[in-house]
Design an enzyme around this catalytic site. Sequence first.
Site, mmCIF file in Angstrom:
data_model
loop_
_atom_site.group_PDB
_atom_site.id
_atom_site.type_symbol
_atom_site.label_atom_id
_atom_site.label_comp_id
_atom_site.label_asym_id
_atom_site.label_seq_id
_atom_site.Cartn_x
_atom_site.Cartn_y
_atom_site.Cartn_z
ATOM 1 N N HIS A 69 5.583 11.194 4.949
ATOM 2 C CA HIS A 69 5.420 11.110 6.397
ATOM 3 C C HIS A 69 6.699 10.578 7.032
ATOM 4 C CE1 HIS A 69 0.767 10.624 5.960
ATOM 5 N NE2 HIS A 69 1.188 11.866 5.755
ATOM 6 N N HIS B 2 0.822 -1.212 0.000
ATOM 7 C CA HIS B 2 0.000 0.000 0.000
ATOM 8 C C HIS B 2 0.853 1.258 0.000
ATOM 9 C CE1 HIS B 2 0.718 -0.825 4.319
ATOM 10 N NE2 HIS B 2 0.658 0.480 4.472
#
Length: 276
Positions: free
Chosen positions: A146, A101
Amino acid sequence: METNKRPMLYTSLLLSVLFLSFTASVLCQEVDDEREFDYIRGSEMGPERWGEIRPEWATCSTGEMQSPIDLLDARVKVTPRSAEINRLYRPTRAMLRNRGHDIELEWEDDSSRIQINGTEYILRQSHWHSPSEHTINGKRYDMELHMVHQSRDNQTAVIGLLYKIGKPNHFLSKLMNNIRLISETTLELDVGIINPSRIKMGGRKYYRYLGSLTTPPCTEGVIWTLNTQIGTVSEEQVSLLREAVHDHAEENARPLQRTNGRNMRLYAHMIKNRQE
């Protein structure tokens, strides 16, 4: 009989404490097994259903402090100054992993860290989302990075960086060939020594709010720091990140979540590098 029961009682208590500590640690982590969820709207494993897939993911549906959110100026309180985020990053051996993902870069030791409000957070990993998960005044960008940090007591702090299409991103350029090698696989590569300080954090303003992980188990209490300066990334780099993961994750951005009256602040003092 009493002397036999006490050791058993102590052992039971110790195992309970260890189990609870382990469980807390696990729930703070993002899920690596991408087969259990996807980003397809309306699918059985899509974002709207994450909280129903596993009991420990219920917060994805019931949480009141979920991420990502829209950082709307009308809701943001401007704070002229704040204590700096002290950043001490050192070159460290890292592993590049295709999680299905997303593409993750995981640092292997505790030598890189930040300090927020007196608490140290160790840099654990970085990963990319495309398009961006957070928006600013309703505007969505082409990519979001992130940088995930964790304290000794398993609290999480994430630095988010937003990018638009333009010049190639210098840090990502160094990883392009390796990302191609793990494209559409579950492989991981030792990419040698990587200096996280090469991830540029320009500008002197940042948003701060309390939110959650943006993938299951959607654990809340995450301190989010998002740089207001928008970096650049090339179309080729974004395309590579999308093609490398599985088809259902080519656009791996969780939909925006409700703010529920949360405090959002805009600070005018940016991240400060620290030497030891």
